[in-house]
Design an enzyme around this catalytic site. Structure first.
Site, short mmCIF file in Angstrom:
data_model
loop_
_atom_site.label_atom_id
_atom_site.label_comp_id
_atom_site.label_asym_id
_atom_site.label_seq_id
_atom_site.Cartn_x
_atom_site.Cartn_y
_atom_site.Cartn_z
N GLU A 59 0.58 -0.60 0.06
CA GLU A 59 -0.08 0.20 -0.04
C GLU A 59 1.41 1.23 0.03
O GLU A 59 0.55 2.40 -0.75
CB GLU A 59 -1.05 0.03 1.05
N PHE A 121 -11.70 -7.00 14.04
CA PHE A 121 -10.02 -7.44 13.16
C PHE A 121 -10.24 -6.46 12.30
O PHE A 121 -10.56 -5.94 11.22
CB PHE A 121 -10.95 -8.86 12.56
N GLN A 122 -8.57 -6.10 12.49
CA GLN A 122 -8.59 -4.63 10.77
C GLN A 122 -8.55 -3.76 11.60
O GLN A 122 -9.02 -3.09 9.84
CB GLN A 122 -8.73 -5.44 10.32
N LYS A 171 -17.99 -0.61 5.45
CA LYS A 171 -17.93 -1.61 4.59
C LYS A 171 -19.67 -1.27 4.18
O LYS A 171 -20.07 -2.46 3.40
CB LYS A 171 -17.58 -2.68 5.23
N MET A 473 24.35 9.38 2.41
CA MET A 473 24.34 10.38 3.32
C MET A 473 24.85 10.17 5.00
O MET A 473 25.88 10.83 5.15
CB MET A 473 22.78 10.56 3.28
#
Length: 567
Positions: A59, A121-122, A171, A473
């Protein structure tokens, strides 16, 4: 009695379909994302949508690809993710867009409304997590509000100082059935009224100055005001310096352009800033990487500050004159002809004296020379997207920049892993353009999974991977400021990057000698589809010049490699 016509039956659609129709109404043709449970109704609706979905492999890649797409096209970038880890994986890309003023809409799935707040959940509170790094955010609880919310989100992302907006979609709201109604059109915001008295004060300061300097930033690119800036410097003769993200506002080879200012800026730019008596700051914000020790930055200069964002005015440096407004309108009004012949000659001398040399001794590949050569060989409209590190600064210093949106770099956040997904977004947003990603062996490993996305869609990004077997760097700073106490910068156990790219199905090859550079670059540019050029460089190579921390910009360190005499 005349029969009355029956009212038309409203079209019944799901909330997910309403979301996609609203995106279509905003002109969205491409989105980047990764599916999951809570966002699944939207992915089901995508099957019947004309919107093209690009399946990334992480993602963060979706957010950075949307970020690159927006920077290169000027349109709003769109990314999708599911709830929980899908949403949190977008956070770095959202923060990058926020700090670099990039218009983006991030759409996340959320658990069903009745489960919100139950640690389902999630489930994460992505609205709360992202509050400091978005212009605005929404949780849509009424499916009838989807179309209006999307339209408003896009307006906010675009207007004023652009930035990211989050839409969190539960949802059950995505699955609900509604009567479809497109969003009512919102009237455009009236233009900001320009303070005419302030414009006159600015003109008086410019006309009376003896050593004026244009200090320009990414606001020029946001406003698409490059032509106005170039017209001003050519008419007035005022020299120009640029921030990292403002590079290309004036072409690198323009005689009035002195280079990038700041920590890794050119000597000409930094000397000119310190000696100027008037700084005309256009679309820049006095960032610490540009100013060095702020208390000693341009110590004799008065400041005129032009910006669309009033919050930046006098935030870090007091401006004697400030004007908020549209830069394409403002810049022509500052067209003055100050008597600055002596100052122009001094700036030209600094510019001539600080030109980099590319004839470093030895047979090893000298990265600045390779990048300069590549910029000259690539088409004039080529876009270069950088990761973060030494290679990022070498591109800033040595690439021949032609336009702001042809140079994509993570400025405010400094996001390692930015390069490949951002370049992917550019190539999809600007088909037909040559898109080059310059990365390092540290940065590319951050999002190397997106090589699979390049291969799947045959996105023709040309990757130049500069490999010094170190976090370059960080190693340079440890060498200079931590008495060479090297800590966790050794990457000598890197994989064979060319072999790795070929395992993804991408053409790749490696070089490690200077005589291999030109044919390799020609092959890279001529290859159809994605390609990776793995370039081994000196692990001890540093970026010069360098302004040490808490030091004024004119006190630069410079230990550039000794060059062989020209014969």
């Amino acid at each position: 009695m005349t029969a009355q016509p029956k009212p038309a039956t409203a079209e019944r659609i799901r909330g997910a379909d309403a979301l996609l129709r609203a995106l279509e109404a905003e002109g969205v043709g491409t989105v980047f994302g990764y599916p999951g449970g809570a966002i699944m109704p939207v992915y089901d609706a995508l099957v019947d949508s004309p919107i093209r979905h690009i399946l990334v492999r992480h993602e963060q890649g979706a957010a950075l690809a949307a970020n690159g797409y927006a920077r290169a096209t000027g349109e709003v970038g769109v990314c999708l993710a599911t709830s929980g880890p899908g949403a949190t994986n977008l956070v770095t890309g959202i923060a990058d867009a926020y700090l670099d003023s990039v218009p983006m809409v991030a759409i996340t799935g959320q658990v069903a409304s009745h489960l919100m707040g139950t640690d389902a959940f999630q489930e994460v509170d992505i609205l709360g997590i992202t509050l400091p790094i978005v212009k605005h955010s929404y949780v849509i609880r009424d499916p009838n509000r989807i179309a209006d919310t999307v339209q408003e989100a896009f307006r906010i992302a675009r207007e004023g100082r652009p930035g990211p907006v989050l839409i969190d979609l539960p949802k059950d709201v995505a699955q609900a059935t509604i009567d479809w109604q497109p969003a009512a059109k919102i009237a455009a915001e009236p233009p900001v009224q320009i303070d005419r008295a302030a414009v006159q004060r600015a003109r008086t300061l410019i006309q009376s100055s003896q050593q004026p300097l244009l200090y320009t930033g990414y606001g020029i690119g946001i406003a698409q005001a490059e032509s106005a800036l170039r017209a001003l410097t050519e008419a007035s003769g005022i020299p120009v310096v640029s921030t990292l993200k403002g590079l290309g506002g004036v072409p690198s080879d323009h005689p009035n352009f002195l280079g990038m200012l700041g920590m890794h800026g050119s000597k000409a730019a930094n000397f000119a800033v310190q000696e100027s008596d008037l700084l005309i700051c256009v679309g820049a914000r006095f960032d610490d990487r540009a100013t060095g020790k702020l208390a000693e930055f341009a110590p004799r200069a008065k400041v005129i500050h032009l910006d669309t964002d009033a919050a930046e005015i006098s935030k870090l440096r007091y401006a004697q004159v400030h004007i908020c407004g549209e830069l394409n309108t403002l810049l022509p009004q500052l067209d003055c002809r100050p008597e600055i012949g002596q100052w122009r000659a001094q700036c030209a001398a600094w510019r001539a004296d600080s030109q980099p040399r590319y004839d470093a001794p030895g047979e090893d590949i000298y990265a600045p020379a390779l990048l300069r050569q590549l910029s000259e060989m690539a088409p004039k409209d080529a876009v270069v997207a950088c990761d973060v590190g030494q290679h990022q600064m070498w591109v800033a210093q040595h690439w021949q920049h032609q336009a702001i949106h042809q140079h994509l770099t993570s400025g405010g956040l400094g996001t390692m892993g930015f390069g490949v997904p951002a370049a992917m977004g550019v190539a999809l947003g600007c088909p037909g353009r040559t898109v080059i990603c310059v990365s390092g062996d540290g940065s590319i490993m951050m999002n190397i999974q997106e090589l699979a996305t390049l291969r799947r869609y045959q996105i023709p990004v040309k990757i130049v991977l500069l490999d010094n077997s170190a976090l370059g760097m960080v190693r340079q700073w440890q060498e200079l400021f931590f008495t060479e106490r090297y800590s966790e910068v050794d990457l000598s156990d890197n994989p064979d990057f060319a072999m790795l790219a070929r395992a993804f199905g991408i053409d790749a090859y490696s070089i490690d000698r200077r005589d291999q550079v030109e044919p390799a670059l020609r092959q890279l540019l001529a290859t159809e589809g994605p390609c990776l050029l793995h370039v081994k460089i000196d692990p001890k190579a540093n970026v010069w010049p360098l302004v040490p921390p808490n030091t004024p910009n004119h006190q630069m360190m410079d230990r550039s490699p000794a060059a062989t005499p020209n014969t």
